[in-house]
Design a protein around this motif. Structure first.
Motif, short mmCIF file in Angstrom:
data_model
loop_
_atom_site.label_atom_id
_atom_site.label_comp_id
_atom_site.label_asym_id
_atom_site.label_seq_id
_atom_site.Cartn_x
_atom_site.Cartn_y
_atom_site.Cartn_z
N PRO A 67 66.42 -30.60 45.73
CA PRO A 67 67.00 -29.96 44.55
C PRO A 67 66.90 -28.45 44.57
O PRO A 67 67.85 -27.75 44.25
N VAL A 68 65.71 -27.89 44.94
CA VAL A 68 65.56 -26.44 44.91
C VAL A 68 66.42 -25.80 45.98
O VAL A 68 66.95 -24.71 45.80
N LEU A 69 66.58 -26.49 47.14
CA LEU A 69 67.44 -25.94 48.19
C LEU A 69 68.89 -25.89 47.73
O LEU A 69 69.63 -24.98 48.09
N ARG A 70 69.30 -26.87 46.92
CA ARG A 70 70.65 -26.81 46.34
C ARG A 70 70.78 -25.57 45.47
O ARG A 70 71.80 -24.88 45.49
N GLU A 71 69.73 -25.30 44.67
CA GLU A 71 69.75 -24.10 43.83
C GLU A 71 69.76 -22.84 44.68
O GLU A 71 70.43 -21.86 44.34
N ARG B 34 73.21 -22.15 45.86
CA ARG B 34 74.01 -21.53 44.80
C ARG B 34 73.64 -20.06 44.62
O ARG B 34 74.49 -19.21 44.39
N ALA B 35 72.34 -19.76 44.73
CA ALA B 35 71.87 -18.39 44.50
C ALA B 35 72.41 -17.42 45.54
O ALA B 35 72.57 -16.24 45.25
N VAL B 36 72.69 -17.88 46.76
CA VAL B 36 73.13 -16.98 47.82
C VAL B 36 74.63 -17.12 48.10
O VAL B 36 75.13 -16.54 49.06
N SER B 37 75.35 -17.87 47.27
CA SER B 37 76.75 -18.15 47.56
C SER B 37 77.62 -16.91 47.59
O SER B 37 78.69 -16.90 48.18
N TRP B 38 77.15 -15.81 46.97
CA TRP B 38 77.92 -14.56 46.99
C TRP B 38 77.83 -13.86 48.34
O TRP B 38 78.62 -12.96 48.62
N SER B 39 76.88 -14.27 49.19
CA SER B 39 76.66 -13.60 50.48
C SER B 39 77.02 -14.54 51.62
O SER B 39 76.33 -15.54 51.84
N PRO B 40 78.06 -14.24 52.41
CA PRO B 40 78.36 -15.08 53.58
C PRO B 40 77.20 -15.16 54.56
O PRO B 40 76.97 -16.22 55.15
N SER B 41 76.46 -14.07 54.74
CA SER B 41 75.35 -14.07 55.68
C SER B 41 74.24 -15.01 55.23
O SER B 41 73.74 -15.82 56.02
N LEU B 42 73.83 -14.90 53.97
CA LEU B 42 72.74 -15.74 53.48
C LEU B 42 73.18 -17.19 53.35
O LEU B 42 72.38 -18.12 53.57
N SER B 43 74.44 -17.43 53.01
CA SER B 43 74.95 -18.80 52.96
C SER B 43 74.90 -19.44 54.34
O SER B 43 74.54 -20.62 54.48
N ALA B 44 75.24 -18.65 55.37
CA ALA B 44 75.16 -19.17 56.74
C ALA B 44 73.72 -19.46 57.13
O ALA B 44 73.44 -20.45 57.82
N ALA B 45 72.79 -18.62 56.66
CA ALA B 45 71.38 -18.86 56.96
C ALA B 45 70.91 -20.18 56.35
O ALA B 45 70.21 -20.97 57.01
N VAL B 46 71.28 -20.45 55.11
CA VAL B 46 70.90 -21.71 54.46
C VAL B 46 71.56 -22.88 55.17
O VAL B 46 70.92 -23.92 55.42
N GLU B 47 72.83 -22.73 55.50
CA GLU B 47 73.56 -23.80 56.18
C GLU B 47 72.90 -24.18 57.51
O GLU B 47 72.89 -25.35 57.91
N HIS B 48 72.32 -23.18 58.20
CA HIS B 48 71.69 -23.42 59.50
C HIS B 48 70.18 -23.62 59.39
O HIS B 48 69.45 -23.47 60.36
N ASP B 49 69.71 -23.98 58.19
CA ASP B 49 68.28 -24.24 57.95
C ASP B 49 67.40 -23.05 58.32
O ASP B 49 66.23 -23.23 58.69
N TYR B 50 67.93 -21.86 58.20
CA TYR B 50 67.16 -20.66 58.51
C TYR B 50 66.47 -20.19 57.23
O TYR B 50 66.79 -19.15 56.65
#
Length: 467
Positions: free
Chosen positions: A73-77, A80-96
């Protein structure tokens, strides 16, 4: 504070109706302790809506991203918190992401550090504040290094975040690499009441109070938290330096793209300073493409550029990272350059007649409002990309010729004409209005310090190979 720490922050777009002409400025000044440090003005509302839509599309269209976020659940949040940043969204997507899960409670308030996204040069801290006793908690977040050194800049775009939701703090290291550990300091306060009252203060400030009033009162700290954060070396070692060394010319000026620094959280382009140039480099509109035609844009919210001690030039530019795309080829495309001409580092303005030297390209004097405490100067300025406001001025010279900063400033898409009372809307024509205050002691004339003086648009972008 040296120039490496004088980060150039572009203002986010905030469209307010005429009756809120300077309310945004006032609200920002109430959070002045954080703003003085970072000059960060948050994320445009429209951009946030688009980002949340983008998150929903990622979850529904890309199974790996959905699986990565769906079970926690917190990872889903966090996603959402980084969705404005393509770089940070990619980091979350790649488990970074480095989980933390540290929690402390004091005086009815619970602070919890949930996650870190960290690499060799940038740290993103995600934390939350919650309480059964207080509503609308705010925090002044800062860091402390083990050796008490500096060489970094910090920012936070979490003002107004509801209790229990993720807040974000960004720390950028310029003069040094990421340390092995540091301490996060949180001073927590309640910011919905003013002057220690028991009811919200709804009285509207006057223009005099907004721009010339005292806003030095610090909030009452309800609780202070210290979190010792250590970083996994597998994250802090990540980064790649590409030595470019490409020399090229734009508008008779010589530029050198010295290197590209590619990190998981962002990409930095470092330009060299050429003493023979007749103008300082002050701003770029650009993007980068890889061999697959994927486009990477400059950072729009947060740290965008920094300067150098040796010159007034802006020499390092932040953009979305190519790190997770594994690009073999990268090409820089420059569409616009902003210059500060040597010899035009100050612009004379007569406060009585309104006469002035040539203003920066795309700017004009909209009006001078005379108040008891001084003068308000308002300038109409051209947007250089859609929904973007920026700073025209770096300050001014006082009656003794000493450099001074403006005590506050405000930007808006609307302006009330001082002669007719008509509200002008620049958003439909690609303009905005910036207002800066000058104390009465300045005298009859002032020398303003422009951020830039000249703009070169490039109908055909200049191509610079990175690798």
């Amino acid at each position: 504070m040296n120039r490496n720490e004088e980060y150039v922050m572009l203002r986010a777009s905030i469209v307010e109706p005429p009756q809120l002409e300077y309310t945004v400025t006032r609200a920002l000044k109430r959070n002045g302790k954080a703003l003085r440090r970072v000059r960060l003005f948050g994320v445009p509302v429209g951009s946030l809506a688009a980002c949340f839509l983008g998150f929903m599309l990622l979850v529904n269209l890309f199974p790996p991203f959905a699986r990565a976020c769906g079970g926690v659940p917190v990872l889903r949040e966090l996603a959402r918190a980084v969705s404005w940043s393509p770089s940070l969204s990619a980091a979350v997507e790649h488990d970074y992401v480095q989980p933390v899960g540290q929690e402390q409670s004091k005086d009815g308030i619970t602070a919890r550090v949930e996650y870190l996204i960290v690499d060799q040069k940038q740290l993103e801290i995600f934390y939350s504040l919650d309480s059964d006793r207080y509503e609308e908690l705010e925090s002044d977040a800062s860091i402390k290094l083990p050796d008490n050194s500096d060489g970094y800049g910090s920012s936070s775009g979490s003002y107004g975040t509801s209790n229990g939701e993720l807040r974000q703090m960004t720390v950028n290291f310029v003069e040094r690499d990421m340390p092995e550990r540091l301490t996060l300091l949180l001073d927590v306060y309640q910011n919905i009441y003013e002057n220690g009252g028991t009811e919200p203060n709804t009285r509207e400030e006057s223009m005099e109070e907004t721009y010339f009033g005292s806003h030095d009162r610090e909030p009452d700290i309800l609780a202070a938290f210290n979190f010792d954060l250590s970083f996994d070396p597998q994250f802090t070692a990540q980064g790649e330096i590409v030595e470019v060394g490409q020399t090229f010319q734009i508008d008779t000026q010589t530029l050198i793209l010295e290197r590209a620094e590619i990190y998981p959280t962002h990409l930095r382009l470092d330009f060299g300073y050429v003493p023979e140039n007749t103008a300082w480099l002050k701003g770029l509109e650009f993007y980068v493409e890889n061999e697959r035609g994927e486009r990477f844009d400059p950072v729009r919210n947060g740290l965008t550029a920094s300067g150098d001690e040796s010159s007034p030039s802006t020499v390092t530019y932040w953009m979305d990272s190519t790190y997770f795309r594994k690009s073999k080829e990268l090409t820089l495309y420059i569409e616009q350059v902003r210059w500060l001409d040597k010899g035009r580092e100050k612009i004379r303005l007569n406060l009585v007649t309104g006469e002035h030297d040539f203003l920066p390209d795309g700017a004009e004097l909209a009006g001078i409002q005379r108040l008891d405490s001084g003068n308000l100067l308002t300038f109409r300025a051209k947007q250089y990309r859609e929904n973007n406001m920026y700073c025209l001025w770096n300050g001014y010279l006082d009656e003794n010729g000493e450099e001074q900063s403006f005590s506050s400033s405000g930007s808006s898409y609307t302006y009330q004409d001082l002669d007719t009372g008509e509200y002008l809307d620049g958003s439909t024509s690609g303009f905005f209005y910036e207002t800066v205050p000058l104390p009465a002691a300045v005298g009859l004339e002032v020398w303003l310090k422009p951020v830039f003086t000249r703009v070169t648009d490039l109908p055909v972008p200049v191509k610079v190979p990175i690798r």
